[in-house]
Design an enzyme around this catalytic site. Structure first.
Site, PDB file in Angstrom:
ATOM      1  N   LYS A  82       7.820  19.523   2.197  1.00 18.21           N
ATOM      2  CA  LYS A  82       6.350  19.270   2.788  1.00 18.21           C
ATOM      3  C   LYS A  82       5.446  18.918   1.645  1.00 18.21           C
ATOM      4  O   LYS A  82       5.135  19.612   0.576  1.00 18.21           O
ATOM      5  CB  LYS A  82       5.807  20.468   3.470  1.00 18.21           C
ATOM      6  CG  LYS A  82       6.732  20.779   4.473  1.00 18.21           C
ATOM      7  CD  LYS A  82       6.283  20.081   5.630  1.00 18.21           C
ATOM      8  CE  LYS A  82       6.966  20.719   7.058  1.00 18.21           C
ATOM      9  NZ  LYS A  82       5.946  21.139   8.177  1.00 18.21           N
ATOM     10  N   CYS A 118     -31.998  16.713  21.476  1.00 18.18           N
ATOM     11  CA  CYS A 118     -31.339  15.448  21.282  1.00 18.18           C
ATOM     12  C   CYS A 118     -32.046  14.648  20.105  1.00 18.18           C
ATOM     13  O   CYS A 118     -33.393  14.556  20.174  1.00 18.18           O
ATOM     14  CB  CYS A 118     -31.709  14.388  22.256  1.00 18.18           C
ATOM     15  SG  CYS A 118     -30.931  12.479  22.182  1.00 18.18           S
ATOM     16  N   GLU A 138      14.447  10.189   4.038  1.00 10.90           N
ATOM     17  CA  GLU A 138      13.619   9.759   5.025  1.00 10.90           C
ATOM     18  C   GLU A 138      12.173  10.281   4.685  1.00 10.90           C
ATOM     19  O   GLU A 138      11.977  11.451   4.640  1.00 10.90           O
ATOM     20  CB  GLU A 138      14.358   9.832   6.413  1.00 10.90           C
ATOM     21  CG  GLU A 138      15.443   9.236   6.648  1.00 10.90           C
ATOM     22  CD  GLU A 138      16.463   9.667   7.739  1.00 10.90           C
ATOM     23  OE1 GLU A 138      15.720   9.943   8.857  1.00 10.90           O
ATOM     24  OE2 GLU A 138      17.676  10.008   7.545  1.00 10.90           O
ATOM     25  N   TYR A 142      16.024   8.837  13.587  1.00  7.24           N
ATOM     26  CA  TYR A 142      16.433   9.571  12.359  1.00  7.24           C
ATOM     27  C   TYR A 142      17.999   9.889  12.483  1.00  7.24           C
ATOM     28  O   TYR A 142      18.393  10.312  11.381  1.00  7.24           O
ATOM     29  CB  TYR A 142      15.617  10.574  11.699  1.00  7.24           C
ATOM     30  CG  TYR A 142      15.389  11.425  12.636  1.00  7.24           C
ATOM     31  CD1 TYR A 142      16.287  12.564  12.963  1.00  7.24           C
ATOM     32  CD2 TYR A 142      14.016  11.549  13.314  1.00  7.24           C
ATOM     33  CE1 TYR A 142      15.907  13.449  13.699  1.00  7.24           C
ATOM     34  CE2 TYR A 142      13.818  12.808  14.201  1.00  7.24           C
ATOM     35  CZ  TYR A 142      14.738  13.663  14.337  1.00  7.24           C
ATOM     36  OH  TYR A 142      14.531  14.773  15.114  1.00  7.24           O
ATOM     37  N   CYS A 154     -27.122  15.108  25.906  1.00  5.03           N
ATOM     38  CA  CYS A 154     -28.434  15.055  26.071  1.00  5.03           C
ATOM     39  C   CYS A 154     -28.436  14.462  27.560  1.00  5.03           C
ATOM     40  O   CYS A 154     -27.843  13.606  28.110  1.00  5.03           O
ATOM     41  CB  CYS A 154     -28.801  14.034  25.194  1.00  5.03           C
ATOM     42  SG  CYS A 154     -30.586  13.334  25.911  1.00  5.03           S
ATOM     43  N   LYS A 206       9.260  12.296   7.055  1.00  3.99           N
ATOM     44  CA  LYS A 206       9.434  13.044   8.120  1.00  3.99           C
ATOM     45  C   LYS A 206       8.191  12.772   9.131  1.00  3.99           C
ATOM     46  O   LYS A 206       6.966  12.948   8.711  1.00  3.99           O
ATOM     47  CB  LYS A 206       9.166  14.579   7.589  1.00  3.99           C
ATOM     48  CG  LYS A 206       9.132  15.595   8.684  1.00  3.99           C
ATOM     49  CD  LYS A 206       9.314  16.969   8.100  1.00  3.99           C
ATOM     50  CE  LYS A 206       9.964  18.137   9.355  1.00  3.99           C
ATOM     51  NZ  LYS A 206       8.806  18.475  10.050  1.00  3.99           N
ATOM     52  N   CYS A 262     -33.242   8.037  26.719  1.00  3.38           N
ATOM     53  CA  CYS A 262     -32.818   8.329  25.815  1.00  3.38           C
ATOM     54  C   CYS A 262     -32.279   6.771  25.194  1.00  3.38           C
ATOM     55  O   CYS A 262     -31.208   6.582  25.809  1.00  3.38           O
ATOM     56  CB  CYS A 262     -31.530   9.383  25.652  1.00  3.38           C
ATOM     57  SG  CYS A 262     -30.862   9.733  24.330  1.00  3.38           S
ATOM     58  N   ASP A 278       5.823  12.960  12.276  1.00  2.23           N
ATOM     59  CA  ASP A 278       5.158  14.008  12.757  1.00  2.23           C
ATOM     60  C   ASP A 278       4.646  13.769  14.270  1.00  2.23           C
ATOM     61  O   ASP A 278       3.731  13.199  14.686  1.00  2.23           O
ATOM     62  CB  ASP A 278       3.718  14.426  11.910  1.00  2.23           C
ATOM     63  CG  ASP A 278       3.350  15.794  12.060  1.00  2.23           C
ATOM     64  OD1 ASP A 278       4.086  16.498  12.766  1.00  2.23           O
ATOM     65  OD2 ASP A 278       2.202  16.142  11.826  1.00  2.23           O
ATOM     66  N   CYS A 301     -34.327  11.501  21.351  1.00  2.83           N
ATOM     67  CA  CYS A 301     -35.212  11.392  22.338  1.00  2.83           C
ATOM     68  C   CYS A 301     -35.969  12.921  22.551  1.00  2.83           C
ATOM     69  O   CYS A 301     -36.854  13.054  23.306  1.00  2.83           O
ATOM     70  CB  CYS A 301     -34.712  10.967  23.639  1.00  2.83           C
ATOM     71  SG  CYS A 301     -33.680  12.023  24.408  1.00  2.83           S
TER      72      CYS A 301
HETATM   73  P1  AMP Z   1      10.550  21.463  12.322  1.00  4.48           P
HETATM   74  O1  AMP Z   1       9.932  21.311  13.635  1.00  4.48           O
HETATM   75  O2  AMP Z   1       9.510  21.639  11.290  1.00  4.48           O
HETATM   76  O3  AMP Z   1      11.462  22.370  12.315  1.00  4.48           O
HETATM   77  O4  AMP Z   1      11.338  20.258  11.799  1.00  4.48           O
HETATM   78  C1  AMP Z   1      12.129  19.740  12.376  1.00  4.48           C
HETATM   79  C2  AMP Z   1      12.057  18.556  13.286  1.00  4.48           C
HETATM   80  O5  AMP Z   1      11.461  17.314  12.312  1.00  4.48           O
HETATM   81  C3  AMP Z   1      13.035  17.798  13.934  1.00  4.48           C
HETATM   82  O6  AMP Z   1      13.263  18.376  15.209  1.00  4.48           O
HETATM   83  C4  AMP Z   1      12.611  16.296  14.063  1.00  4.48           C
HETATM   84  O7  AMP Z   1      12.285  16.364  15.198  1.00  4.48           O
HETATM   85  C5  AMP Z   1      11.449  16.260  12.889  1.00  4.48           C
HETATM   86  N1  AMP Z   1      11.815  15.122  12.164  1.00  4.48           N
HETATM   87  C6  AMP Z   1      10.666  14.043  11.987  1.00  4.48           C
HETATM   88  N2  AMP Z   1      10.994  13.247  10.879  1.00  4.48           N
HETATM   89  C7  AMP Z   1      12.724  13.572  10.796  1.00  4.48           C
HETATM   90  C8  AMP Z   1      13.694  12.872   9.879  1.00  4.48           C
HETATM   91  N3  AMP Z   1      13.303  11.696   9.411  1.00  4.48           N
HETATM   92  N4  AMP Z   1      14.946  13.632   9.886  1.00  4.48           N
HETATM   93  C9  AMP Z   1      15.117  14.683  10.687  1.00  4.48           C
HETATM   94  N5  AMP Z   1      14.034  15.248  11.594  1.00  4.48           N
HETATM   95  C10 AMP Z   1      12.930  14.787  11.561  1.00  4.48           C
HETATM   96 ZN    ZN Z   2     -31.307  11.840  24.283  1.00  5.14          ZN
END
Ligand code: AMP
Ligand code: ZN
Length: 666
Positions: free
Chosen positions: A309, A403, A111, A222, A421, A113, A427, A115, A406
């Site tokens: 990563k 600025c 899957e 997930y 500014c 990851k 301006c 963010d 102006c």
């Molecule tokens: P870390 O915070 O770097 O330890 O990563 C773990 C976190 O990645 C988990 O707590 C999830 O919130 C997040 N995460 C994002 N995508 C996934 C995924 N596909 N499967 C599992 N965890 C995920």
């Molecule tokens: Zn200005």
């Protein structure tokens, strides 16, 4: 069909449309049709409160306020993931897995990851019960009220879901929504947010869920946890979750060998830049749940999963020049103009530098070779300078002191990241920006006048301020390029018509820093007319609900300036609305000031809508759900049973319609 069935059917229909739109990205009706149906449902629900449903699509707008998030334990702990950065590390991990399992061929689910901020949501009998942050993994914060506003999180499930389970996912802020939020912030004179991830987790900790509802958050799932679940593999869990109505990104893939895993990684390393959200890697999970169990956990993470990563894609290029943009509020944003370079499939010419501190921190200088990276923002950012390539004669960059538009010396207030500014009146981008804000849809909404025409009118010397709009004549406009008789007339008529725009929107249109739409409404209601507002001191302003020091200070500052008082006087003389209308004003008092009401049930003497209006007109506040902050629950006939239990539990007085009416001045 009786009314109850009709309401249930409409809720179900809207739930389906919500799912089509927010989970499947495949709407089958227009936004307009959806809004109409939602309005219909709201009307019915108001008329028949006895059919209250805590999972109704109308509740997505939020309203519940949580002062302190309650700490609750997770039934199954939430772990973090081990990270890896190279193919070799992944190979070593597979060897360990094979050794523990005593098997050579192992299947994996891959899957992306995501963010954002992790969340665990409990469902019972198909209904969302509770949403809890990861916290320390053992216990987290109950942020249910906020999570319920996220449209892709189902409030009620479909299909053959287990009686009780927890589902885990990541709450994210998609890139487009993030960019839009930042545009609006800069527009309102606030510092932009740095990245989507922090903004997503920050949003979840807002106390007022109706504010969370306005943020374009999304939730990607997930994992499922619970006892007695029937699934046998990770991949099956994802498929099931989709069936029940959750959003599970389609990228997830079942891989039968590590070779396929690496192909998945290689593919997404390239295509991740086309996703609507950020991803910083791939999560590789042993697919078979029995094998997962055998592998178990270390103290902090599962042995059956590994995060790979991605290396952030970077490119080196030369920074030609730093230029500065000036916004409507005078905010200065520095922009790096680069030697064009190919990065993640697109040619990059510009990068954002955020503010002076950011430039100083990285010691970025003109002529430097810099590394640019595509992160959360749509515009790439500079992450480092290649010092080995720095010219000997290079000098530290002196941030502009004046600025660029102006020439006025810039100012920077304590605690703020951006320079401003202060030459509001002279301006050019500030002048046109202010007028553009004034005429915008949520402000005066002037028909026949757009942003480009504003620029043109300013350039031709016809307007210097929004007040000048009201003296424009057709004869003045006609000589302008591409201005036919008809469009000139439309413009003048549009301006004339705007004199009927209600006070609260006029107040918003004035462009007082930090006074957005909602704040303008609050101030208009509290002060009723501009004269009272102009006389108000900071302390008085702060007594108004949700007005803090920053807004109060800005309002006082605005009206203390002579030119602003003149503007108001001029606009007044043109006939704009500077007080609440007769009807808005009638019957307004402060009798209920400081009190919060929840209204439930059907009433005899007044309608629900009227009742709510009476509360607000008399200075009280209407909340949608009962909390410890509720002063009274006004109960009509057939009050919702769950509300009743809750009010009684919290010891909040329940009063009748007659009792309520007697609280009002006669
Ligand atoms: P870390 O915070 O770097 O330890 O990563 C773990 C976190 O990645 C988990 O707590 C999830 O919130 C997040 N995460 C994002 N995508 C996934 C995924 N596909 N499967 C599992 N965890 C995920
Ligand atoms: Zn200005």
């Amino acid at each position: 069909m009786d009314m109850q069935e009709k309401i249930t059917a409409l809720r179900e229909e809207l739930r389906r449309h919500n799912h089509n739109y927010y989970v499947l990205d495949k709407p089958t009706i227009s936004d307009f049709e959806f809004d109409m149906k939602l309005k219909q449902l709201q009307q019915w629900e108001e008329a028949y409160p006895e059919y209250y449903d805590p999972t109704s699509p109308t509740l997505r707008v939020g309203g519940e306020v949580t002062k302190n998030f309650k700490t609750v334990p997770h039934e199954t702990p939430m772990y973090s993931l081990d990270n890896s950065y190279s193919r070799e590390e992944v190979l070593e991990w597979e060897k360990r897995v094979q050794k523990i399992l005593g098997e050579v061929s192992v299947a994996y689910t891959c899957e992306l990851k995501y963010d954002g901020a992790s969340i665990s949501i409990t469902y019972e009998n198909g209904i969302l019960q509770r949403a809890v942050t990861r916290g320390d993994g053992v216990q987290g914060d109950d942020i249910s009220a906020n999570v319920k506003t996220i449209r892709s999180v189902p409030l009620r499930l479909q299909g053959d879901y287990p009686q009780k389970f927890e589902i885990r996912g990541e709450i994210i802020l998609p890139l487009e929504g993030f960019a839009k939020m930042n545009e609006e912030r800069i527009e309102q004179g606030e510092d932009p947010y740095m990245n989507p991830r922090n903004t997503a987790s920050g949003s979840l900790k807002l106390q007022d869920s109706s504010l969370v509802a306005q943020r374009p958050l999304d939730c990607l799932m997930y994992a499922i946890a619970g006892s007695g679940l029937k699934m046998r593999t990770q991949f099956e869990m994802l498929e099931k979750a989709r069936e029940w109505g959750f959003k599970v990104p389609p990228a997830a893939k079942l891989c039968n060998s590590l070779k396929e895993v690496m192909e998945f990684v290689d593919h997404w390393d390239v295509y991740r830049h086309e996703l609507p959200y950020e991803t910083d890697g791939v999560v590789i999970k042993v697919n078979d749940l029995r094998q997962q169990e055998e592998l178990g956990y270390t103290a902090k993470s599962p042995r059956w999963a590994l995060a790979y990563k991605f290396k952030a894609e970077q490119a080196a290029t030369v920074l030609r020049e730093i230029t500065y943009q000036v916004g409507r509020t005078g905010a200065i944003t520095p922009v790096a103009n680069l030697e064009p370079v190919l990065l993640a499939g697109t040619t990059v010419k510009r990068a954002s530098l955020h503010n002076a501190d950011q430039i100083a921190k990285l010691d970025i200088r003109q002529g430097d070779t810099v590394f640019v990276e595509k992160g959360g923002e749509i515009i790439p950012k500079i992450v480092a300078v290649d010092l080995s390539k720095r010219r000997k004669d290079s000098e530290p960059l002196a941030y502009i002191s004046h600025c660029p538009e102006c020439g006025t010396p810039l100012q920077r207030q304590e605690g703020e990241a951006l320079h401003f500014c202060p030459n509001e009146l002279g301006c050019p981008p500030q002048i046109t920006g202010r007028i553009q804000h004034f005429i915008s849809r949520k402000a005066m909404d002037i028909e026949g006048l757009g942003s480009e025409t504003v620029e043109l009118l300013f350039k031709e010397g016809l307007i210097h301020d929004y007040t000048d709009l009201y003296t424009l004549t057709v004869a003045q406009l006609l000589p302008l390029e591409r201005m036919a008789q008809k469009s000139a007339e439309n413009l003048v008529n549009g301006v004339k018509a705007s004199r009927e725009v209600p006070f609260e929107r006029v107040l918003f249109a004035l462009g007082i820093r930090y006074v957005g739409e909602t704040v303008a409404k609050k101030l208009a209601r509290a002060y009723k007319n501009i004269d009272a507002l102009m006389e108000a001191g900071e302390e008085a302003l702060m007594a108004v609900d949700e007005i803090g020091e920053r807004i109060a200070g800005s309002v006082v500052r605005f009206f203390s300036e002579e030119k602003n008082r003149e503007r108001v006087a001029r606009l007044k003389s043109y006939g704009l609305q500077f007080s609440l209308s007769e009807t808005q004003l009638a019957n307004q008092t402060d009798a209920l000031k400081g009190q919060t009401f929840v209204v439930s049930g059907v009433f005899e003497k007044v309608s629900r809508t009227e009742l709510k209006k009476l509360i607000e007109d008399n200075g009280g506040k209407v909340a949608s759900s009962i909390s410890s902050k509720t002063s009274y629950v006004v109960a009509g006939d057939r009050m919702g049973p769950s509300k009743k239990t809750k009010a009684e539990g919290l010891g909040i007085p329940i009063i009748t319609e007659t009792e309520f009416l007697s609280m009002l001045p006669s």
